[in-house]
Write an enzyme that holds these catalytic residues in place. Structure first.
Site, mmCIF file in Angstrom:
data_model
loop_
_atom_site.group_PDB
_atom_site.id
_atom_site.type_symbol
_atom_site.label_atom_id
_atom_site.label_comp_id
_atom_site.label_asym_id
_atom_site.label_seq_id
_atom_site.Cartn_x
_atom_site.Cartn_y
_atom_site.Cartn_z
ATOM 1 N N ASP A 11 6.464 7.249 4.877
ATOM 2 C CA ASP A 11 5.074 7.371 5.310
ATOM 3 C C ASP A 11 5.042 8.509 6.320
ATOM 4 O O ASP A 11 5.637 8.398 7.400
ATOM 5 C CB ASP A 11 4.641 6.045 5.952
ATOM 6 C CG ASP A 11 3.239 6.085 6.543
ATOM 7 O OD1 ASP A 11 2.657 7.183 6.642
ATOM 8 O OD2 ASP A 11 2.753 5.011 6.928
ATOM 9 N N HIS A 18 -3.974 3.405 7.710
ATOM 10 C CA HIS A 18 -2.699 3.319 6.958
ATOM 11 C C HIS A 18 -2.981 3.164 5.470
ATOM 12 O O HIS A 18 -2.614 2.157 4.866
ATOM 13 C CB HIS A 18 -1.881 2.124 7.436
ATOM 14 C CG HIS A 18 -1.334 2.281 8.811
ATOM 15 N ND1 HIS A 18 -0.222 3.031 9.086
ATOM 16 C CD2 HIS A 18 -1.751 1.786 10.003
ATOM 17 C CE1 HIS A 18 0.041 2.992 10.383
ATOM 18 N NE2 HIS A 18 -0.884 2.240 10.963
ATOM 19 N N TYR A 231 7.932 -1.928 17.025
ATOM 20 C CA TYR A 231 7.206 -1.862 15.762
ATOM 21 C C TYR A 231 6.560 -0.493 15.615
ATOM 22 O O TYR A 231 5.748 -0.086 16.444
ATOM 23 C CB TYR A 231 6.132 -2.959 15.684
ATOM 24 C CG TYR A 231 5.361 -2.882 14.397
ATOM 25 C CD1 TYR A 231 5.950 -3.270 13.194
ATOM 26 C CD2 TYR A 231 4.068 -2.370 14.355
ATOM 27 C CE1 TYR A 231 5.277 -3.159 11.995
ATOM 28 C CE2 TYR A 231 3.373 -2.263 13.150
ATOM 29 C CZ TYR A 231 3.992 -2.659 11.979
ATOM 30 O OH TYR A 231 3.326 -2.542 10.778
ATOM 31 N N LYS A 234 5.688 -0.585 8.840
ATOM 32 C CA LYS A 234 6.526 -1.475 8.039
ATOM 33 C C LYS A 234 7.478 -0.649 7.163
ATOM 34 O O LYS A 234 7.251 0.537 6.927
ATOM 35 C CB LYS A 234 5.616 -2.383 7.203
ATOM 36 C CG LYS A 234 6.210 -3.736 6.917
ATOM 37 C CD LYS A 234 6.535 -4.534 8.166
ATOM 38 C CE LYS A 234 7.275 -5.817 7.817
ATOM 39 N NZ LYS A 234 7.974 -6.376 8.966
ATOM 40 N N ASP A 235 8.515 -1.304 6.671
ATOM 41 C CA ASP A 235 9.607 -0.589 5.978
ATOM 42 C C ASP A 235 9.195 -0.068 4.602
ATOM 43 O O ASP A 235 9.623 0.992 4.183
ATOM 44 C CB ASP A 235 10.810 -1.524 5.842
ATOM 45 C CG ASP A 235 11.005 -2.309 7.117
ATOM 46 O OD1 ASP A 235 11.153 -1.665 8.167
ATOM 47 O OD2 ASP A 235 10.939 -3.547 7.081
#
Ligand code: 13P
Ligand code: 13P
Ligand code: MG
Ligand code: MG
Length: 368
Positions: A11, A18, A231, A234-235
């Protein structure tokens, strides 16, 4: 000559939150890999996006963990980051967690899944790409597709598969080095279940066929919060799965996704929702979700890819998408209470720690 399939994704910024990379970013990524094909570094390549993540599918003859291939991916993501910054996009460079490239994207933010193989006369494979979840999202569908005859009827019907498969599982909480265990089905079935039940801690890294020793699947395993200590997004993992003949059929590999299983991800990476199988190039919407996964089927022959078949673009999956929405709405109705939100081990990387510390100072011990 051996062929390597490398899928590296990141990303590096997105439009409207997002949500999805911009067309200019995708064009830049395409231009970078096209140049690498012209120069002969790659024999073929494709660019796709799933939510706000760009995936580079690269075919070459250099084997896994090759520094030139990983540098190409890193440089491509640096270039798409520059575009994202120039357009004022959200989260520009989000997954590039280190300043300078040092030989391999692993441990630097981007996720990578790679398989080196001797091409079979027909070499079908599927690339899965997920957004708004961790790499443990593949535990359930990969284990079921390879180990359970309920999904993999080939374990009963195709004699070549009866010896089962070997799973290499990574302890993704071990940040200093790769800590892995190799276990087989059918003999280690329950031990594998013991690990895979905790998908935020133990993650399938690869699957190998016992009878032939051939690698059937690879998944990315990176956990961004372990690299950055907080954080940062996310992965959003990727996986490659070879199909047919002595491996499960493409349909058997897809079968477990019909559950729309619950996973941790979605908004702020901190909510449990049902995974929705989506068409290629799908966007993100409700509650920065739902968690989505796309599946592209290809064949590769002498290093050249066919066009993709968009495996979740079929009427069957409309019902599953509705089911995933209903399951997600059902747990979302519970807001932040109990299992609707992540457990403390995952929330540790978020602002909840400061809140608890502040409140901790206001707690009093009641005198008896
Ligand atoms: P084929 O007979 O074309 O190989 O198809 C069998 C199969 O794998 C269907 O699941
Ligand atoms: P991504 O990891 O897809 O950028 O999502 C981050 C997030 O927090 C969404 O709410
Ligand atoms: Mg993002
Ligand atoms: Mg993402």
């Amino acid at each position: 000559m051996k062929t390597t399939i490398s899928v590296i994704k990141a990303d590096t910024g997105s439009v409207g939150g997002h949500n999805r990379p911009s067309n200019a970013m995708l064009a830049k990524a395409q231009e970078q890999v096209d140049m690498a094909v012209q120069k002969g570094l790659l024999s073929d390549a494709r660019i796709t996006f799933t939510g706000d993540d760009i995936a580079l599918l690269m075919i070459h003859g250099k084997g896994v963990d090759n520094p030139d291939i990983h540098k190409l991916a890193w440089d491509t993501f640096v270039a798409t980051t520059a575009i994202a910054k120039s357009q004022g996009l959200y989260g520009a460079g989000q997954d590039l967690l280190k300043d300078a490239f040092s030989g391999n994207v692993r441990g630097m933010g981007p996720g990578s899944a790679e398989i080196e193989l001797e091409e079979r006369p027909a070499e079908p494979f599927v690339v899965f790409a997920a957004d708004k979840c961790g790499p443990g999202v593949f535990n359930y569908p990969l284990f079921e597709a390879f180990a359970n005859p309920y999904h993999n009827a080939g374990l009963l019907l195709a004699p070549e598969m009866k010896d089962g498969f070997t799973f290499t599982i990574m302890d993704v909480n071990n940040v200093d080095a790769d800590r892995v265990i190799t276990l087989k089905v059918p003999s280690d079935y329950y031990d594998i279940c013991t690990l895979l039940r905790d998908p935020n801690h133990y993650v399938i890294e690869s699957v190998t066929e016992n009878a032939s020793g051939l690698q059937a699947a690879a998944s990315s395993t990176s956990r961004l919060h372990n690299i950055s200590g907080k954080y940062v997004g996310k992965d959003d993992p990727v996986a490659i799965v070879r199909t047919q003949k002595t491996f499960p059929s493409t349909g058997e590999i897809l079968s477990p996704w019909a559950l729309a299983h619950f996973t941790l991800g979605d908004n702020r990476g901190s909510h449990h929702v049902a995974v929705m199988p989506v068409k290629q190039n799908s966007i993100i919407s409700f509650f920065d979700g739902p968690t989505i996964v796309s599946a592209a089927g290809y064949c590769v022959h002498e290093g050249k890819l066919t066009e993709a078949v968009d495996l979740f673009d079929q009427p069957f999956w409309d019902l599953i998408r509705t089911k995933a929405s209903e399951k997600t709405l059902s747990i979302r109705a519970q807001g932040f209470y109990g299992p609707a939100m992540a457990g403390m081990d995952e929330l540790e990387y978020t602002g909840v720690v400061q809140n608890l510390k502040r409140l901790g100072e206001k707690f009093v011990i009641r005198q008896k």
